[in-house]
Design a protein around this motif. Structure first.
Motif, PDB file in Angstrom:
ATOM      1  N   ILE A 287       8.361  -7.367   1.400  1.00 29.44           N
ATOM      2  CA  ILE A 287       7.877  -8.738   1.260  1.00 29.44           C
ATOM      3  C   ILE A 287       7.363  -9.316   2.573  1.00 29.44           C
ATOM      4  O   ILE A 287       6.299  -9.948   2.609  1.00 29.44           O
ATOM      5  N   CYS A 291       3.562 -10.713   3.140  1.00 32.41           N
ATOM      6  CA  CYS A 291       3.251 -12.092   3.542  1.00 32.41           C
ATOM      7  C   CYS A 291       2.361 -12.111   4.785  1.00 32.41           C
ATOM      8  O   CYS A 291       1.452 -12.943   4.889  1.00 32.41           O
ATOM      9  N   ASP A 318       6.338 -13.250  -7.916  1.00 30.98           N
ATOM     10  CA  ASP A 318       7.325 -13.356  -6.841  1.00 30.98           C
ATOM     11  C   ASP A 318       7.196 -14.733  -6.196  1.00 30.98           C
ATOM     12  O   ASP A 318       6.114 -15.153  -5.798  1.00 30.98           O
ATOM     13  N   ILE A 321       5.789 -14.759  -2.433  1.00 28.51           N
ATOM     14  CA  ILE A 321       4.371 -14.392  -2.384  1.00 28.51           C
ATOM     15  C   ILE A 321       3.517 -15.496  -2.979  1.00 28.51           C
ATOM     16  O   ILE A 321       2.482 -15.895  -2.422  1.00 28.51           O
TER      17      ILE A 321
END
Length: 360
Positions: A287, A291, A318, A321
């Motif tokens: 993640i 990002c 998500d 996100i």
């Protein structure tokens, strides 16, 4: 002597010691407060002296005007020369405080006042002390007042066992070295702290004449992870495009934290040629790296980057996100780089996008 008498004597001693301890405590507190109040009064007087009698002689309304060698009135110099050690330290602290709030001609004036009053000698004496706390204070004063000292006087502190002293020496070396201001990166074995990095940024911002460094070698070859990260951030801050190739080489390392810093730096450096690679690697990243890829694409602002951002916003579920992409798209829309009307956008996604669009 009976047991009862002994017991009473012990109780009396305890009471007497308690009263004595209370008296000593109150005396110490009162003395400390009196000293602080006296120092505050002295500080205020010195501030007023500088503001009323020294600075008005030199401060220019037009800072672009060249500043000649400042000359302070002899009466004022004589008055300041009579300061005792405490007042001299307060004067140094006052000049440092003012130095952080001015630039250009006014900063030069404060530097010259520091030298004319020979306060620099006080700071130089501190770096000769056997106590590391005093060494740190002296290095900070010389650095903040922009009084240059030789590399050899600084480098001896780089091998100190005290981290605070090593940190102060690095900042001083970076500010005053005429050849390679970041040479100390070669010798760093301990982790760099975030506060050291902040200090480096502040020195760079105040020292436009500092020699530009090529961070590429440290990014590529240093075995100290914090040095590599620090150099990537400094390269991005200085827009050192020479470091892009070295940073790009970190996109495939196993350490995803290091990889995320590399992606962030490439975004700040606007390395547009890495766009396709970043998009291709996006699905397989953790993640934090995803990002950072979205952040980089938001800086690139190419048609391909914007299209990828829109697609990710539409398909992702998500939370992190989704909010990152929404924030990036909203900035592009507010800035006029994106005119996007989405038919039949899910109510939740429309609500998230509207939230970021209303941010100022």
């Amino acid at each position: 002597m009976s047991a009862e008498t002994i017991f009473i004597t012990i109780i009396q001693c305890i009471i007497a010691l308690s009263l004595l301890g209370t008296f000593v405590s109150y005396t110490v507190i009162a003395t400390k407060r009196h000293k602080e109040a006296r120092n505050r009064k002295r500080q205020a007087q010195l501030n007023q002296l500088i503001v009323d009698k020294i600075l008005p002689q030199f401060i220019k309304e037009d800072l672009s005007e060249a500043v000649s060698e400042p000359l302070i009135d002899r009466k004022i110099l004589d008055e300041l020369a009579l300061m005792d050690k405490t007042d001299r330290q307060l004067m140094i602290d006052t000049l440092i405080h003012l130095r952080w709030h001015v630039a250009g001609a006014n900063a030069f004036i404060l530097h010259r006042v520091y030298v004319l009053l020979e306060l620099n000698q006080d700071s130089l004496q501190k770096i000769k002390s056997r106590r590391w706390q005093v060494n740190v204070q002296g290095l900070h004063e010389l650095t903040l007042m922009d009084y240059a000292i030789s590399d050899i006087d600084i480098l001896r502190f780089n091998l100190s066992d005290v981290s605070e002293l090593r940190s102060a020496a690095r900042s001083a070396f970076m500010r005053f070295s005429k050849n390679e201001p970041f040479r100390f990166f070669d010798e760093i074995r301990d982790p760099l702290s975030i506060w050291e990095l902040v200090g480096f940024f502040r020195i760079l911002d105040q020292s436009k004449d500092t020699v530009k460094s090529n961070f590429a070698n440290w990014i590529r070859y240093s075995r100290n992870k914090t040095v590599v990260i620090c150099c990537m951030k400094l390269a991005a801050h200085e827009q050192s495009t020479e470091a892009i190739d070295s940073i790009e080489g970190l996109l495939n390392v196993n350490d995803h934290a290091l990889r995320s810093h590399a992606i962030n730096a490439l975004g700040h450096l606007r390395a547009l040629h890495t766009q396709d690679h970043l998009i291709k690697m996006y699905p397989n990243q953790p993640i934090d790296c995803q990002c950072e890829i979205l952040f980089a694409l938001g800086i690139f602002r190419t048609p391909g980057a914007i299209q990828f951002l829109k697609e990710q916003f539409l398909v992702t579920y998500d939370f992190e996100i989704e909010n990152n992409v929404a924030g990036i798209l909203a900035r592009l829309m507010r800035g006029g780089q994106l005119n996007w009307t989405v038919p039949q956008l899910q109510e939740r996604k429309q609500r998230i996008l509207n939230y970021y669009l209303q941010e100022q």
